[in-house]
Design a protein around this motif. Structure first.
Motif, short mmCIF file in Angstrom:
data_model
loop_
_atom_site.label_atom_id
_atom_site.label_comp_id
_atom_site.label_asym_id
_atom_site.label_seq_id
_atom_site.Cartn_x
_atom_site.Cartn_y
_atom_site.Cartn_z
N VAL A 1 0.83 -1.20 0.00
CA VAL A 1 0.00 0.00 0.00
C VAL A 1 0.87 1.25 0.00
O VAL A 1 0.60 2.23 -0.71
CB VAL A 1 -0.95 -0.01 1.22
CG1 VAL A 1 -1.72 1.30 1.32
CG2 VAL A 1 -1.92 -1.17 1.14
N ALA B 1 1.99 2.08 -3.37
CA ALA B 1 0.93 2.51 -4.28
C ALA B 1 0.45 3.93 -4.04
O ALA B 1 -0.09 4.58 -4.94
CB ALA B 1 -0.26 1.55 -4.16
N ILE B 2 0.65 4.43 -2.82
CA ILE B 2 0.09 5.74 -2.46
C ILE B 2 1.04 6.87 -2.87
O ILE B 2 2.23 6.85 -2.53
CB ILE B 2 -0.20 5.80 -0.95
CG1 ILE B 2 -1.39 4.90 -0.62
CG2 ILE B 2 -0.48 7.23 -0.50
CD1 ILE B 2 -1.72 4.79 0.85
N PRO C 1 -7.07 6.19 -7.65
CA PRO C 1 -5.87 5.35 -7.52
C PRO C 1 -4.65 6.20 -7.15
O PRO C 1 -4.40 7.24 -7.74
CB PRO C 1 -5.72 4.72 -8.90
CG PRO C 1 -7.14 4.64 -9.40
CD PRO C 1 -7.80 5.90 -8.91
N TYR D 1 -8.23 5.65 -0.92
CA TYR D 1 -8.55 4.73 -2.02
C TYR D 1 -7.74 3.43 -1.89
O TYR D 1 -8.30 2.34 -1.97
CB TYR D 1 -8.25 5.41 -3.35
CG TYR D 1 -8.62 4.58 -4.56
CD1 TYR D 1 -9.84 4.77 -5.21
CD2 TYR D 1 -7.75 3.61 -5.07
CE1 TYR D 1 -10.19 4.00 -6.32
CE2 TYR D 1 -8.08 2.84 -6.17
CZ TYR D 1 -9.30 3.04 -6.79
OH TYR D 1 -9.64 2.28 -7.89
N GLU D 2 -6.44 3.55 -1.69
CA GLU D 2 -5.58 2.35 -1.68
C GLU D 2 -5.79 1.53 -0.41
O GLU D 2 -5.85 0.30 -0.46
CB GLU D 2 -4.11 2.75 -1.83
CG GLU D 2 -3.79 3.43 -3.16
CD GLU D 2 -3.98 2.52 -4.38
OE1 GLU D 2 -4.12 1.29 -4.20
OE2 GLU D 2 -3.99 3.04 -5.51
N TRP D 3 -5.90 2.18 0.74
CA TRP D 3 -6.16 1.43 1.97
C TRP D 3 -7.54 0.77 1.92
O TRP D 3 -7.72 -0.36 2.39
CB TRP D 3 -6.08 2.35 3.19
CG TRP D 3 -4.69 2.61 3.70
CD1 TRP D 3 -4.01 3.79 3.69
CD2 TRP D 3 -3.82 1.67 4.34
NE1 TRP D 3 -2.77 3.65 4.27
CE2 TRP D 3 -2.63 2.35 4.68
CE3 TRP D 3 -3.93 0.31 4.64
CZ2 TRP D 3 -1.56 1.73 5.32
CZ3 TRP D 3 -2.85 -0.32 5.29
CH2 TRP D 3 -1.69 0.39 5.62
#
Length: 350
Positions: A32, A35-36, A44, A49-51
């Motif tokens: 995560v 991705a953030i 995205p 959103y990612e969590w």
């Protein structure tokens, strides 16, 4: 109205990674993190959103406890916009679904307490070791401005299984499921006074109070005033934390500003005026306290050592600074609990 503020999400990972991996596998947290790329946008690369995507994957697989933890990080560090409020609702949903699998007895209920000439209602959780007698002591327990009752579930389980007491878990005014109330020293304390009064009716009448971070501010209040029978203050700000000119780290100025009820980032003058009301010096100057345990990590970037050491020399008070760890000794939490649990057992027995 809540507000957002400039915040680098990677700073939050830098500070909170040890806490994140208490409830989720490190490889998931690291994925995560990779991705953030931004804090507030709901798309995205965005924090919520990612969590939330991780939470949804766990929920779909029936791993409700892990889903609750992931959604808990999705709404972190403040309910400043709609995606975070949605994440909180999903966290609560998944947490309740996970509850039948907890190794403790658990009950969620709504409780109404006096508040500013009227009443207010807030959700609480009751947790205890299986088979605990009804006439056991009760310990109020809460986190701080950004880590709330469901977020800290692993800690509460550990305490509940180790103590001959029932935990009454709640969110501070201005936070979590009590965010409809602003965090003020008098209003927040009034809510807790109502919880203490309720706690005295559901056990043997003995009530303790365990506070973590800003929760430690309020457990310091109840301990210093003698309104509970035992108080644990873990990483609580009490005096110098509220002094003029103090700085903030890791976005805490916005987190605190939201909890205090501001609708935008407060000016330095407005923040210092609000903080002045929290200073516990008037209670520190009295001699009404019951048994107290005050501890913290020696390297806390949020709460100065003074706010732990200021209790040195008080009667019925034990002080512990845990070396080589920071705020609330999270990276050495087992060491902190090795102090807290036996102290509370003894204090509640008295």
């Amino acid at each position: 109205m809540p507000f957002t503020w400039p915040l680098d999400p990677q700073d939050l990972f830098t500070e909170r990674h040890p806490q994140m991996t208490l409830g989720l596998p490190a490889d998931e947290v690291d994925a995560v993190r990779a991705a953030i790329t931004e804090m507030w946008p709901d798309r995205p690369g965005g924090w919520a959103y990612e969590w939330s995507a991780l939470g949804a994957r766990h929920a779909a697989a029936g791993r409700h406890r892990q889903a609750a933890q992931a959604y808990g990080w999705a709404k972190f560090p403040s309910l400043a916009d709609e995606p975070k409020r949605t994440a909180l609702a999903r966290q609560v949903e998944q947490y309740v679904l996970a509850a039948p699998g907890f190794p403790v007895d658990f009950e969620r209920r709504s409780l109404t307490v006096p508040y500013r000439g009227g009443e207010t209602t807030l959700p609480i959780h009751l947790m205890s070791a299986p088979g605990l007698p009804a006439d056991a002591p009760v310990v109020l327990a809460s986190g701080g401005v950004d880590s709330w009752k469901a977020d800290l579930h692993g800690m509460w389980e550990q305490l509940a299984l180790a103590l001959p007491a029932r935990l009454l878990l709640f969110d501070l005014a201005g936070t979590g499921e009590t965010a409809h109330l602003p965090m003020t020293p008098d209003g927040g304390a009034e809510v807790i006074d109502g919880l203490v009064a309720f706690a005295r009716t559901i056990g043997n009448g003995t009530v303790g109070h365990f506070g973590l971070s800003m929760g430690g501010y309020f457990s310091a209040r109840t301990g210093l005033s003698g309104s509970v029978d035992a108080a644990v203050v873990l990483g609580g700000p009490v005096e110098r934390s509220f002094a003029p000119g103090r700085g903030f780290a890791f976005g805490m100025e916005g987190i605190v500003g939201n909890a205090l009820g501001f609708d935008g980032m407060p000016s330095r003058a407005a923040r210092e005026e609000a903080f002045a009301a929290f200073d516990l010096r008037p209670l520190l100057d009295q001699d009404a306290n019951g048994p107290m345990l005050v501890l913290n990590g020696a390297d806390d970037v949020h709460v100065p050592q003074h706010d732990t050491l200021v209790f040195t020399g008080r009667r019925a008070t034990r002080i512990e600074l845990i070396l080589d760890t920071g705020h609330c000794a999270i990276s050495k939490f087992d060491e902190a609990m090795a102090v807290v649990v036996p102290w509370l057992r003894t204090a509640l027995a008295v």
